[in-house]
Design a protein around this motif. Structure first.
Motif, PDB file in Angstrom:
ATOM      1  N   SER A  52      -7.039   9.024  13.069  1.00 22.87           N
ATOM      2  CA  SER A  52      -6.514   7.535  12.293  1.00 22.87           C
ATOM      3  C   SER A  52      -7.532   6.509  12.918  1.00 22.87           C
ATOM      4  N   SER A  53      -7.797   6.086  11.938  1.00 24.35           N
ATOM      5  CA  SER A  53      -8.989   5.174  12.609  1.00 24.35           C
ATOM      6  C   SER A  53      -8.350   3.893  12.010  1.00 24.35           C
ATOM      7  N   GLU A  54      -8.632   2.755  13.041  1.00 25.21           N
ATOM      8  CA  GLU A  54      -7.667   1.735  12.483  1.00 25.21           C
ATOM      9  C   GLU A  54      -8.019   0.832  11.768  1.00 25.21           C
ATOM     10  N   ASN A  68     -12.784   3.010  17.458  1.00 18.44           N
ATOM     11  CA  ASN A  68     -11.981   3.096  16.710  1.00 18.44           C
ATOM     12  C   ASN A  68     -11.446   4.513  16.464  1.00 18.44           C
ATOM     13  N   VAL A  69     -10.928   5.597  16.304  1.00 16.06           N
ATOM     14  CA  VAL A  69     -10.423   6.443  15.848  1.00 16.06           C
ATOM     15  C   VAL A  69      -9.906   6.636  16.936  1.00 16.06           C
ATOM     16  N   ILE A  70      -8.122   7.250  17.017  1.00 17.08           N
ATOM     17  CA  ILE A  70      -7.475   7.871  17.370  1.00 17.08           C
ATOM     18  C   ILE A  70      -6.903   9.504  17.467  1.00 17.08           C
ATOM     19  N   PHE A  71      -7.274   9.993  18.120  1.00 20.14           N
ATOM     20  CA  PHE A  71      -7.066  11.730  17.971  1.00 20.14           C
ATOM     21  C   PHE A  71      -5.173  12.062  18.440  1.00 20.14           C
ATOM     22  N   GLY A  72      -4.407  12.973  17.815  1.00 24.46           N
ATOM     23  CA  GLY A  72      -3.430  12.802  18.221  1.00 24.46           C
ATOM     24  C   GLY A  72      -2.709  13.923  17.542  1.00 24.46           C
ATOM     25  N   GLU A  73      -1.012  14.803  17.900  1.00 28.45           N
ATOM     26  CA  GLU A  73      -0.685  15.007  17.104  1.00 28.45           C
ATOM     27  C   GLU A  73      -0.098  14.318  15.965  1.00 28.45           C
ATOM     28  N   CYS A  74       0.252  15.354  14.709  1.00 29.51           N
ATOM     29  CA  CYS A  74       1.117  14.708  13.389  1.00 29.51           C
ATOM     30  C   CYS A  74       2.438  15.528  14.399  1.00 29.51           C
ATOM     31  N   PRO A  75       3.205  14.324  13.437  1.00 28.35           N
ATOM     32  CA  PRO A  75       4.599  13.639  13.693  1.00 28.35           C
ATOM     33  C   PRO A  75       5.623  15.049  13.488  1.00 28.35           C
ATOM     34  N   TYR A  76       4.682  16.146  12.381  1.00 30.64           N
ATOM     35  CA  TYR A  76       6.005  16.428  11.757  1.00 30.64           C
ATOM     36  C   TYR A  76       5.173  18.193  12.630  1.00 30.64           C
ATOM     37  N   CYS A  77       4.220  18.456  12.803  1.00 29.03           N
ATOM     38  CA  CYS A  77       3.758  19.988  12.566  1.00 29.03           C
ATOM     39  C   CYS A  77       3.035  20.006  13.720  1.00 29.03           C
ATOM     40  N   CYS A 101       0.771   3.152   9.574  1.00 29.71           N
ATOM     41  CA  CYS A 101       1.978   4.007  10.454  1.00 29.71           C
ATOM     42  C   CYS A 101       1.501   5.135  11.698  1.00 29.71           C
ATOM     43  N   LEU A 102       0.642   5.863  11.086  1.00 30.80           N
ATOM     44  CA  LEU A 102      -0.058   7.033  12.098  1.00 30.80           C
ATOM     45  C   LEU A 102      -0.786   6.330  12.688  1.00 30.80           C
ATOM     46  N   TYR A 103      -1.343   5.114  12.555  1.00 25.14           N
ATOM     47  CA  TYR A 103      -2.177   4.754  13.811  1.00 25.14           C
ATOM     48  C   TYR A 103      -1.375   4.593  14.798  1.00 25.14           C
ATOM     49  N   GLU A 104      -0.341   3.302  14.550  1.00 31.69           N
ATOM     50  CA  GLU A 104       0.716   3.013  15.842  1.00 31.69           C
ATOM     51  C   GLU A 104       1.345   4.375  16.297  1.00 31.69           C
ATOM     52  N   TRP A 105       1.796   4.859  14.854  1.00 32.55           N
ATOM     53  CA  TRP A 105       2.638   6.812  16.023  1.00 32.55           C
ATOM     54  C   TRP A 105       1.514   7.028  17.023  1.00 32.55           C
ATOM     55  N   LEU A 106       0.019   6.973  16.801  1.00 35.60           N
ATOM     56  CA  LEU A 106      -1.044   8.306  17.092  1.00 35.60           C
ATOM     57  C   LEU A 106      -1.153   6.725  18.465  1.00 35.60           C
ATOM     58  N   GLN A 107      -1.291   6.065  18.932  1.00 41.08           N
ATOM     59  CA  GLN A 107      -1.662   5.248  20.031  1.00 41.08           C
ATOM     60  C   GLN A 107      -0.563   5.385  21.207  1.00 41.08           C
ATOM     61  N   ALA A 136       1.059  -1.185  -0.286  1.00 41.45           N
ATOM     62  CA  ALA A 136      -0.002  -0.084   0.065  1.00 41.45           C
ATOM     63  C   ALA A 136       0.993   1.054   0.016  1.00 41.45           C
ATOM     64  N   ALA A 137       0.367   2.160  -1.086  1.00 41.92           N
ATOM     65  CA  ALA A 137       1.223   3.625  -0.708  1.00 41.92           C
ATOM     66  C   ALA A 137       0.436   4.332   0.152  1.00 41.92           C
ATOM     67  N   PRO A 138       1.321   5.222   0.839  1.00 44.00           N
ATOM     68  CA  PRO A 138       1.224   6.226   1.564  1.00 44.00           C
ATOM     69  C   PRO A 138      -0.990   6.930   1.327  1.00 44.00           C
ATOM     70  N   ASP A 139      -1.994   6.816   2.124  1.00 41.10           N
ATOM     71  CA  ASP A 139      -3.159   6.735   2.077  1.00 41.10           C
ATOM     72  C   ASP A 139      -3.492   8.148   2.752  1.00 41.10           C
ATOM     73  N   HIS A 140      -2.444   8.914   3.973  1.00 37.63           N
ATOM     74  CA  HIS A 140      -3.081   9.775   4.929  1.00 37.63           C
ATOM     75  C   HIS A 140      -2.528  11.247   4.179  1.00 37.63           C
ATOM     76  N   VAL A 141      -3.050  12.504   5.144  1.00 36.13           N
ATOM     77  CA  VAL A 141      -2.175  13.241   4.260  1.00 36.13           C
ATOM     78  C   VAL A 141      -2.277  14.336   5.616  1.00 36.13           C
ATOM     79  N   CYS A 142      -1.559  15.215   6.192  1.00 32.58           N
ATOM     80  CA  CYS A 142      -1.399  15.409   7.237  1.00 32.58           C
ATOM     81  C   CYS A 142      -2.338  17.655   6.694  1.00 32.58           C
ATOM     82  N   ASP A 143      -3.581  17.784   7.152  1.00 36.07           N
ATOM     83  CA  ASP A 143      -4.273  18.612   7.045  1.00 36.07           C
ATOM     84  C   ASP A 143      -3.545  19.863   6.536  1.00 36.07           C
ATOM     85  N   ASP A 144      -2.381  20.083   7.607  1.00 33.96           N
ATOM     86  CA  ASP A 144      -1.835  21.877   7.209  1.00 33.96           C
ATOM     87  C   ASP A 144      -0.980  22.121   6.378  1.00 33.96           C
TER      88      ASP A 144
END
Length: 370
Positions: A366-368, A351-360, A335-341, A316-324
């Motif tokens: 992200s949903s599992e 099953n939806v988790i909220f957290g900070e973007c690793p970059y900004c 990857c994003l789900y695991e990071w936010l967890q 799979a290719a990256p399919d989530h993009v930071c909204d900023d």
């Protein structure tokens, strides 16, 4: 549901027949022999409600093991586990089957050779030593090459062979005892012609745009994820029976880019013209020029995941993009789900988790199982 990669390793000849993964068809291998099988799963993927379809010979071999198979369907957690169980049961059943190698009557071989001579040996690309598996090649009216695999049982021509093709729709053979391989081949050619417009549309997309997924589309694949720009893409699901109608469209990317495109798509739907190509219609509806293979390289717009630093993850290719808009970093959903967890500051709702973007540090969700 277990991943298709694990299933492919266990049963490389068993392939999904639709995008939802509820229909699988192909062959299960035991004792170096291939047996045709079709598996129909309900939309909730509960194996206890699955249906198995197979050739008369495999049905005969497994007849005394039906209660065990039903038990395994109820107890196995996913399709991969069940296929492992099925192969084990089939191995045992084959060892206990007295007529393991059903002798083919002389009429079987004489009839088969006669059919092949009428059909033409130049159409045969493969034949096993037992004359039970045959692969035939055909060219459609647009010059595309196609294969059909035939598995013949001892009752041929009284019963038709099992047929495996790389089609986006089911290939059902019409058969009478007096029919021959020529009749199957002619039905194969007719089916190729009926799918010509679908393949023309998909080939134009593959040749003129950058397709992110699937990486190596088969002739049965009905979806394409097409790059629009940096980390913005549209996934289209085309109806193979009606390829000139408006397909299902799913836009992927940051909200500030996707929302205007979604508005254009909704406002322009009425202008879809079945007389022009699917690709040109998409350009007109979205009011975009897709990145061209002739002008741009994939690396110009396809960026690696900002967490695992790879482009492909389990295919799979990256399919989530930071909204900023100032960030726009892409991520794989997993990857994003695991990071936010792993963030102490993240919070979860179902099953939806909220957290900070690793970059900004902008809040991301992200949903599992998105």
């Amino acid at each position: 549901m277990a991943g298709t990669g694990a299933l492919l390793r266990q049963c490389p000849l068993l392939l999904p027949q639709n995008r939802e993964g509820t229909v699988y068809e192909g062959f299960v291998t035991a004792q170096d022999r291939d047996f045709h099988i079709r598996i129909l799963l309900p939309t909730d993927f509960q194996l206890k409600n699955a249906r198995l379809e197979c050739s008369w010979y495999l049905k005969k071999i497994l007849h005394g093991y039906r209660h065990i198979l039903k038990q395994r369907l109820h107890s196995c957690p996913d399709l991969v586990s069940f296929m492992v169980e099925l192969k084990t049961i089939l191995e045992i059943a084959l060892k206990n089957t007295q007529d393991l190698h059903i002798p083919r009557p002389p009429e079987y071989y004489s009839c088969l050779v006669r059919d092949l001579e009428v059909l033409g040996w130049n159409k045969v690309t493969y034949m096993d030593t037992g004359l039970t598996t045959i692969k035939l090649k055909a060219e459609d009216s647009c010059g595309r090459q196609h294969l059909i695999t035939l598995k013949l049982n001892a009752k041929y021509p009284t019963e038709p062979p099992d047929c495996l093709v790389d089609f986006p729709v089911q290939f059902a053979v019409s058969w009478m005892p007096q029919n021959s391989l020529v009749d199957i081949y002619n039905q194969f050619l007719a089916a190729l012609e009926s799918l010509k417009e679908f393949w023309n549309a998909m080939d134009e997309i593959d040749e003129k745009t950058w397709v992110l997924e699937p990486e190596n589309p088969t002739r049965s694949a009905t979806t394409r994820r097409i790059a629009i720009g940096n980390n913005v893409s549209v996934t289209v699901e085309v109806d193979p029976r009606h390829p000139n109608t408006l397909p299902e469209c799913y836009l992927l990317g940051a909200d500030h880019v996707v929302n205007p495109l979604r508005t254009k798509l909704n406002n322009n739907m009425h202008s879809w013209d079945p007389e022009i190509s699917l690709l040109q219609n998409l350009k007109d509806l979205l009011d975009v020029d897709f990145p061209s293979r002739a002008v741009l390289e994939k690396s110009d717009f396809a960026k690696d995941c900002g967490i695992c630093y790879a482009y492909r993850l389990d295919g799979a290719a990256p399919d989530h993009v930071c909204d900023d808009p100032r960030c726009g970093q892409p991520f794989h959903q997993a990857c994003l789900y695991e990071w936010l967890q792993g963030l102490p500051s993240s919070r979860q709702s179902f099953n939806v988790i909220f957290g900070e973007c690793p970059y900004c540090n902008k809040v991301r969700k992200s949903s599992e199982n998105e």
